[in-house]
Design an enzyme around this catalytic site. Structure first.
Site, PDB file in Angstrom:
ATOM      1  N   HIS A 373     -61.465 -18.130 -58.450  1.00 42.10           N
ATOM      2  CA  HIS A 373     -61.587 -18.415 -56.982  1.00 42.10           C
ATOM      3  C   HIS A 373     -62.297 -19.806 -56.618  1.00 42.10           C
ATOM      4  O   HIS A 373     -61.995 -20.535 -55.783  1.00 42.10           O
ATOM      5  CB  HIS A 373     -62.045 -17.439 -56.230  1.00 42.10           C
ATOM      6  CG  HIS A 373     -61.131 -16.203 -56.091  1.00 42.10           C
ATOM      7  ND1 HIS A 373     -61.139 -15.030 -57.001  1.00 42.10           N
ATOM      8  CD2 HIS A 373     -60.168 -15.996 -55.273  1.00 42.10           C
ATOM      9  CE1 HIS A 373     -60.273 -14.199 -56.418  1.00 42.10           C
ATOM     10  NE2 HIS A 373     -59.572 -14.862 -55.772  1.00 42.10           N
ATOM     11  N   ARG A 480     -56.458 -16.580 -46.626  1.00 44.49           N
ATOM     12  CA  ARG A 480     -57.424 -15.570 -47.083  1.00 44.49           C
ATOM     13  C   ARG A 480     -58.580 -15.474 -46.202  1.00 44.49           C
ATOM     14  O   ARG A 480     -59.349 -16.357 -46.160  1.00 44.49           O
ATOM     15  CB  ARG A 480     -57.605 -16.261 -48.419  1.00 44.49           C
ATOM     16  CG  ARG A 480     -56.682 -16.680 -49.494  1.00 44.49           C
ATOM     17  CD  ARG A 480     -57.173 -17.211 -50.756  1.00 44.49           C
ATOM     18  NE  ARG A 480     -56.384 -17.139 -51.786  1.00 44.49           N
ATOM     19  CZ  ARG A 480     -55.796 -18.036 -52.419  1.00 44.49           C
ATOM     20  NH1 ARG A 480     -55.559 -19.150 -51.690  1.00 44.49           N
ATOM     21  NH2 ARG A 480     -55.056 -17.966 -53.495  1.00 44.49           N
ATOM     22  N   ARG A 516     -54.292 -12.382 -44.276  1.00 47.10           N
ATOM     23  CA  ARG A 516     -54.630 -11.250 -45.341  1.00 47.10           C
ATOM     24  C   ARG A 516     -55.740 -10.417 -45.170  1.00 47.10           C
ATOM     25  O   ARG A 516     -56.922 -11.183 -45.010  1.00 47.10           O
ATOM     26  CB  ARG A 516     -54.579 -12.036 -46.900  1.00 47.10           C
ATOM     27  CG  ARG A 516     -54.836 -10.648 -47.939  1.00 47.10           C
ATOM     28  CD  ARG A 516     -54.725 -11.284 -49.183  1.00 47.10           C
ATOM     29  NE  ARG A 516     -55.647 -11.953 -49.604  1.00 47.10           N
ATOM     30  CZ  ARG A 516     -56.001 -12.800 -50.871  1.00 47.10           C
ATOM     31  NH1 ARG A 516     -55.014 -12.822 -51.580  1.00 47.10           N
ATOM     32  NH2 ARG A 516     -57.218 -13.609 -51.076  1.00 47.10           N
ATOM     33  N   CYS A 682     -46.638 -16.449 -53.084  1.00 43.13           N
ATOM     34  CA  CYS A 682     -47.916 -17.071 -52.852  1.00 43.13           C
ATOM     35  C   CYS A 682     -49.061 -17.506 -53.781  1.00 43.13           C
ATOM     36  O   CYS A 682     -50.175 -17.785 -53.601  1.00 43.13           O
ATOM     37  CB  CYS A 682     -48.522 -16.337 -51.526  1.00 43.13           C
ATOM     38  SG  CYS A 682     -49.359 -14.989 -51.993  1.00 43.13           S
TER      39      CYS A 682
HETATM   40  C1  PEP Z   1     -52.847 -13.916 -55.987  1.00 46.04           C
HETATM   41  O1  PEP Z   1     -53.467 -12.945 -56.556  1.00 46.04           O
HETATM   42  O2  PEP Z   1     -51.831 -14.468 -56.495  1.00 46.04           O
HETATM   43  C2  PEP Z   1     -53.199 -14.167 -54.740  1.00 46.04           C
HETATM   44  C3  PEP Z   1     -52.820 -15.256 -53.940  1.00 46.04           C
HETATM   45  O3  PEP Z   1     -54.626 -13.757 -54.251  1.00 46.04           O
HETATM   46  P1  PEP Z   1     -55.980 -14.480 -54.704  1.00 46.04           P
HETATM   47  O4  PEP Z   1     -55.637 -15.632 -55.621  1.00 46.04           O
HETATM   48  O5  PEP Z   1     -56.839 -14.414 -53.720  1.00 46.04           O
HETATM   49  O6  PEP Z   1     -56.438 -13.136 -55.314  1.00 46.04           O
HETATM   50 MG    MG Z   2     -55.019 -11.890 -55.597  1.00 45.61          MG
END
Ligand code: PEP
Ligand code: MG
Length: 757
Positions: A373, A480, A516, A682
């Site tokens: 992240h 997000r 989301r 995504c």
């Molecule tokens: C993913 O898991 O690909 C996603 C888009 O969500 P995040 O990266 O926020 O976990």
């Molecule tokens: Mg994810």
């Protein structure tokens, strides 16, 4: 043990001969020297040899980061001082410096790495205990004691020499170069480190080595009571949640001995502080004692393979940092760090945002990965970031010039002027390319064969909304919602959330937005929250699982989304769905809230992320209920291959462009087309031009990515003929059916067709 009078050389007072490894006597003697202002490296060498009852001692100091020079000795030939030099990695001394390990060798001369230096007169010495002298992650030298007799040094002696090494590091840092000649310790040569790009871009600036504490002003004390009180006050002041933090990190399972050792030190808060207290009782000041125990913790954690436990090191460092700030031993974060490049071992998303607000222009992180992240945030904020190979943190000097090339994947410390010039030219070329790419903003995303695509943006922060218009994105394929909560340090109330979501819809100007619901937990912890006591938090109680078990937060968010929509069309997407029942339960909550709120959205759609492989085997049921599906390749890849997305060592190991993933996506496309349910990708892979090209060829026509990927992806797709690509892709998949990546040959094909992948 007999205590004989011992003739002093320079010490101000007569001393008793110390007991074997008696730290207190050794510290008392050092304190006298320091107080008298007479401490020199030869004195240090003498006191250490006497204090540890060794036949000789040596102090080597690092020169230019690559050489170790004998700076003082007691018991060997003093004429070798300034002459004997070893490369880092050469000999036992060089090995201790290179590995950072303590070497306790009963028969040093028969060690495979031993090199003999006749001028030192060390031929009679059998055993050796060598300890690296480290400070703020940098190796300043090595201190060693030797004995003629074959022996293993006792743990208490190892401990004493480690403390002496720490004191020596502080003294060297305080004294600058004066003790050891005029060259000093600072490295002057350029240094290059490889790395993986986690957020593309090139930037140059000054190193910000936060965490490199200022030299400790006072190392040793006579007044242990006063120091113990300072410690207690600091502990209270700096970290009231210390016990909670430590006990919250208790893992279960069959941990290895190292894990248990490291864990024991972390888990027993009283044990941790008791060790600090013992060190104070031995004569160290509170900050020196905290620093000493923190070093031991780091040393243990360094050997722990478990990434989750290694991650916990960040918590400990945080705690130690706060304790050091409270004790005046470390400066708080600077208010501003404009244009600087932060070089750190680890960095969480909240800290990354914090540094961003202070003006940091680039990040080099040793333990990071492209789908973590912190990395996603760096891309969202368009800040260049690199997962840099180990050693960079150690070699980086605060305030020195550094070049971060997060395109080629290199970090250059102290770059040569010629190299800088080359980069200036590269930057100019990149600006030109950026200008050329802006030409694609208003070009429709239609491939040469006439396939219409939708290129959407992934967004986490309001400040990214500007990019919607700048890139000509078709909408927001992933909003997000947890990122704003992470940035502001908490989840706002319903009105606050509704205002945020309303603003996002305003700025989207009618383009679709998939909100989301909160995806918190695992590595996305709100400030002040401690990690769950789970062995695998990424697969633990997180995300929608929390939302369904504690529905109050989820309901409030759903209400806020409906209120923010003010009657406009609304898409809500649920993360980490593992069963159709979970999806249904979440959708039911949404519908229940929707029944109460007016005006009702013109159209309300409930979709799911596809991140958990179990959903792939429930497609008929899922497709009967979900209004849309978006593949989160970041999580899906980690669960599909059982490969932690946060582990840099695994970053390149499994590929989205490999037979199993493409096979899975192809089947998914077929199912979704038959059911008439829109499908998109995504995850971060959608923002890589080559991956996007392959996804489009498989029939995935909606791709959502970070803002700065939209134009490069569009530039490739509008020039591509998917009909020509499909047979090539089929053939490559067939040839690579064993599970290998087809990235390289696919890239060759793309370049042959003038696609800028
Ligand atoms: C993913 O898991 O690909 C996603 C888009 O969500 P995040 O990266 O926020 O976990
Ligand atoms: Mg994810």
């Amino acid at each position: 043990m007999a205590q004989e009078p011992n003739a002093p050389a320079t010490p101000p007072r007569r001393r008793k001969k110390p007991k074997f490894g008696d730290t207190r006597h050794l510290f008392a003697a050092l304190r006298e020297h320091l107080a008298a202002g007479t401490a020199s490296l030869p004195d240090f060498a003498k006191l250490v040899a006497e204090g540890l009852v060794a036949d000789a001692s040596v102090i080597y100091v690092t020169r230019h980061g690559e050489l170790l020079e004998l700076a003082a000795t007691h018991g060997l030939n003093v004429s070798a001082v300034g002459r004997t030099r070893l490369r880092v990695g050469e000999g036992i001394i060089g090995l201790a410096a290179a590995s950072g390990d303590v070497l306790n060798l009963p028969d040093a001369q028969n060690h495979p790495r031993f090199v003999f230096r006749a001028e030192t007169g060390e031929q009679d010495m059998a055993s050796m205990l060598a300890v690296p002298v480290k400070r703020a992650g940098r190796t300043l030298g090595v201190i060693a004691v030797m004995s003629r007799q074959v022996r293993i040094y006792a743990p208490v002696e190892v401990e004493s020499l480690a403390t002496v090494a720490m004191l020596l590091a502080e003294i060297l840092a305080r004294a600058g170069a004066t003790d050891v000649g005029d060259e000093g310790f600072s490295e002057t040569l350029p240094r290059r480190y490889g790395g993986h790009v986690i957020s593309a871009g090139i930037v140059r600036g000054k190193v910000l080595a936060y965490g490199a504490a200022a030299p400790i002003a006072k190392l040793l004390t006579e007044d242990t009571e006063a120091e113990l009180m300072r410690l207690d006050t600091a502990v209270e002041e700096a970290n009231k949640t210390l016990d909670g933090l430590i006990t919250a990190n208790m893992p279960g399972g069959n941990a290895s001995r190292d894990v248990l050792e490291a864990y024991r030190m972390v888990a027993q808060s009283s044990g941790w502080l008791a060790q600090v207290r013992t060190a104070i009782a031995d004569g160290l000041t509170a900050e020196t004692a905290v620093d000493k125990i923190a070093r031991q913790l780091r040393e243990r954690m360094r050997r722990v393979a478990d990434p989750y436990l290694r991650e916990r090191l960040a918590d400990i460092e945080d705690m130690v940092g706060r304790l050091m700030v409270a004790l005046g031993g470390m400066a708080p974060k600077p208010e501003r760090a404009d244009g600087m490049i932060l070089i750190v071992r680890r960095l969480g998303p909240a800290d990354l945002l914090d540094w961003h607000t202070r003006g940091v222009a680039g990040f080099a992180i040793e333990e990071a990965s492209a789908s973590g992240h912190a990395a996603i945030l760096a891309r969202a904020l368009s800040i260049p970031a690199l997962q840099v190979e180990r050693g960079a943190v150690e070699a980086a000097v605060d305030g020195e010039l550094v070049l971060l090339d997060a395109e080629e994947g290199t970090l250059v410390l102290r770059p040569e002027p010629e190299v800088l010039q080359v980069y200036e030219r590269a930057l100019a070329a990149r600006d030109e390319r950026a200008v050329a790419l802006t030409g694609y903003r208003d070009v429709a995303a239609i491939t040469k064969d006439g396939t219409e695509l939708k290129l959407m943006m992934n967004i986490g922060l309001a400040l990214e909304l500007d990019q919607l218009d700048r890139t000509g994105a078709d909408g927001i394929g992933l909003y997000r919602t947890e990122i704003a909560a992470l940035a502001s340090g908490g989840i706002p109330d319903v009105a606050g959330q509704a205002a945020e979501y309303g603003r996002v819809l305003d700025r989207a100007k009618g383009r679709p937005v998939a909100f989301r619901t909160l995806d918190l937990g695992a590595d996305k912890l709100l400030p002040g929250e401690t990690a769950q006591t789970e062995e695998n938090p990424a697969m633990g109680w997180r995300s929608l699982r929390i939302g369904l078990d504690r529905p109050a937060i989820l309901r409030r968010q759903l209400r806020a989304l409906l209120l923010g929509a003010q009657g406009r069309p609304l898409q809500v997407m649920f993360p980490m769905v593992a069963t159709v029942e979970e999806f249904r339960a979440a959708r039911d909550l949404l519908e229940a809230e929707a029944g109460r709120i007016r005006p009702a959205p013109e159209r309300l759609e409930a979709g799911t992320m596809l991140e958990v492989p179990s959903l792939l085997f429930q497609l008929p049921g899922l497709l009967a209920e979900a209004d849309f599906i978006s593949v989160g390749t970041n999580d899906l890849m980690q669960f599909l291959f059982a490969a932690d997305r946060g582990t840099p060592e695994l970053a390149d190991r499994y590929d989205t462009l490999s037979a199993p993933v493409l096979e899975m996506l192809e089947k998914l496309v077929t199912y979704c087309q038959e059911a008439g349910v829109p499908l998109s990708v995504c995850g971060e892979a959608a923002g890589r031009p080559l991956d996007a090209l392959a996804f489009a060829a498989l029939g995935i026509t909606t791709l959502s990515m970070s803002g700065n990927s939209i134009l490069p992806v569009k530039a490739v797709l509008v020039e591509a003929d998917l009909n020509a690509l499909r047979p090539v892709l089929r053939e490559l998949r067939r040839a690579g059916a064993a599970g290998g990546s087809i990235r390289e040959p696919l890239a060759v094909w793309a370049r042959e067709h003038n696609l800028a992948v």
